[in-house]
Enzyme design. Sequence first.
Site, PDB file in Angstrom:
ATOM      1  N   THR A  14      34.878  49.800  51.312  1.00  0.00           N
ATOM      2  CA  THR A  14      35.682  50.386  50.249  1.00  0.00           C
ATOM      3  C   THR A  14      35.056  51.684  49.753  1.00  0.00           C
ATOM      4  OG1 THR A  14      34.497  49.272  48.464  1.00  0.00           O
ATOM      5  CG2 THR A  14      36.280  48.046  49.531  1.00  0.00           C
ATOM      6  N   ARG A  15      35.817  52.422  48.958  1.00  0.00           N
ATOM      7  CA  ARG A  15      35.296  53.680  48.418  1.00  0.00           C
ATOM      8  C   ARG A  15      34.119  53.425  47.481  1.00  0.00           C
ATOM      9  NH1 ARG A  15      38.253  55.433  43.468  1.00  0.00           N
ATOM     10  NH2 ARG A  15      39.498  53.674  42.734  1.00  0.00           N
ATOM     11  N   TYR A  16      34.111  52.264  46.808  1.00  0.00           N
ATOM     12  CA  TYR A  16      32.978  51.931  45.961  1.00  0.00           C
ATOM     13  C   TYR A  16      31.730  51.689  46.805  1.00  0.00           C
ATOM     14  CZ  TYR A  16      36.347  51.389  42.175  1.00  0.00           C
ATOM     15  OH  TYR A  16      37.325  51.632  41.245  1.00  0.00           O
TER      16      TYR A  16
ATOM     17  N   ASP B 114      32.460  45.455  38.148  1.00  0.00           N
ATOM     18  CA  ASP B 114      31.741  46.261  37.156  1.00  0.00           C
ATOM     19  C   ASP B 114      30.375  45.635  36.929  1.00  0.00           C
ATOM     20  OD1 ASP B 114      30.824  47.592  34.834  1.00  0.00           O
ATOM     21  OD2 ASP B 114      32.889  47.994  34.233  1.00  0.00           O
TER      22      ASP B 114
ATOM     23  N   GLU C 280      44.282  43.381  38.714  1.00  0.00           N
ATOM     24  CA  GLU C 280      43.537  44.582  38.346  1.00  0.00           C
ATOM     25  C   GLU C 280      44.141  45.178  37.073  1.00  0.00           C
ATOM     26  OE1 GLU C 280      41.131  47.116  37.649  1.00  0.00           O
ATOM     27  OE2 GLU C 280      40.722  46.502  39.724  1.00  0.00           O
TER      28      GLU C 280
ATOM     29  N   GLU D 227      42.441  38.294  45.145  1.00  0.00           N
ATOM     30  CA  GLU D 227      41.428  39.342  44.993  1.00  0.00           C
ATOM     31  C   GLU D 227      41.308  39.689  43.517  1.00  0.00           C
ATOM     32  OE1 GLU D 227      39.952  43.658  46.727  1.00  0.00           O
ATOM     33  OE2 GLU D 227      41.209  42.328  47.928  1.00  0.00           O
TER      34      GLU D 227
ATOM     35  N   ASP E 164      44.538  41.038  33.389  1.00  0.00           N
ATOM     36  CA  ASP E 164      43.328  40.229  33.389  1.00  0.00           C
ATOM     37  C   ASP E 164      43.506  39.005  34.289  1.00  0.00           C
ATOM     38  OD1 ASP E 164      41.111  38.593  32.670  1.00  0.00           O
ATOM     39  OD2 ASP E 164      41.075  39.481  30.658  1.00  0.00           O
TER      40      ASP E 164
ATOM     41  N   LYS F  15      23.395  46.998  31.464  1.00  0.00           N
ATOM     42  CA  LYS F  15      22.534  46.724  30.318  1.00  0.00           C
ATOM     43  C   LYS F  15      22.440  45.215  30.080  1.00  0.00           C
ATOM     44  CE  LYS F  15      23.543  51.099  27.979  1.00  0.00           C
ATOM     45  NZ  LYS F  15      24.071  51.752  26.755  1.00  0.00           N
TER      46      LYS F  15
ATOM     47  N   ASP G  62      26.355  45.977  45.181  1.00  0.00           N
ATOM     48  CA  ASP G  62      25.179  46.775  45.531  1.00  0.00           C
ATOM     49  C   ASP G  62      24.137  46.737  44.427  1.00  0.00           C
ATOM     50  OD1 ASP G  62      27.282  48.251  44.093  1.00  0.00           O
ATOM     51  OD2 ASP G  62      25.814  49.874  44.055  1.00  0.00           O
TER      52      ASP G  62
END
Length: 233
Positions: free
Chosen positions: A212-214, A139, A90, A65, A117, A143, A175
Amino acid sequence: MSTPIRPRRNFYGRLKGKTLKQSQRGYLDEDLGPLSPGPVDWAANPDRTPLDLDAMFGGRPTWLEIGFGGGEHMVHQAASHPDVGIIGCEPYINGVAMLLGKIRRAGVDNVRVHPGDVRDMFDVLPEGAIDRAFLLYPDPWPKARHHRRRFVTPEHLKPLHRVLRPGAIFRVATDIEDYVRQTLEQVPQHGFEWLAEGPSDWRTPWSDWISTRYEQKALREGRTPHYLTFKRI
């Protein structure tokens, strides 16, 4: 044999957020070391000796993951699939502390945690060693000038392809519509086949999915999740 030269790698993103709770500091002090996948960082493994996944997970298939956030999906998968081993990467230490708390409460023992990383992990994973990989709500870097920082770029996809076995599954959830665009543009160019046959294949969560919370935040804010499934070819 000479020691490999460490590549220059920029890292973009947060490494630490709010002050950790005392319990979270305890998780990091007590649990992170035993759950380490082995010498991953360059200081600990300058020769980039490959990890022994058979010793790590007793010969079980290994999943990866990439950026596990708060860790709820990783723990859910570990509990639902005790016949596999899961490595999570993570760099955000608050997320690592959250995951460690969830691991302790769930009592799962088939996980390993790299607080750094994923590119360093790619260096020490054997070729074709990973049976499934997850990239969930990464993430978005919205931009245009920052799109090169996204995971779905050659810098990440080439080594991901190397460490996945032929036929391995790569799941992406996001999303952000432009992230979907870039994913569908870049991932197939790097040795992956998109498995969708109709709209329901990217609109419907996977059968073993946990929101997930995201994702819950995205739904509250009116954004639509996309679930993209690829196969390494």
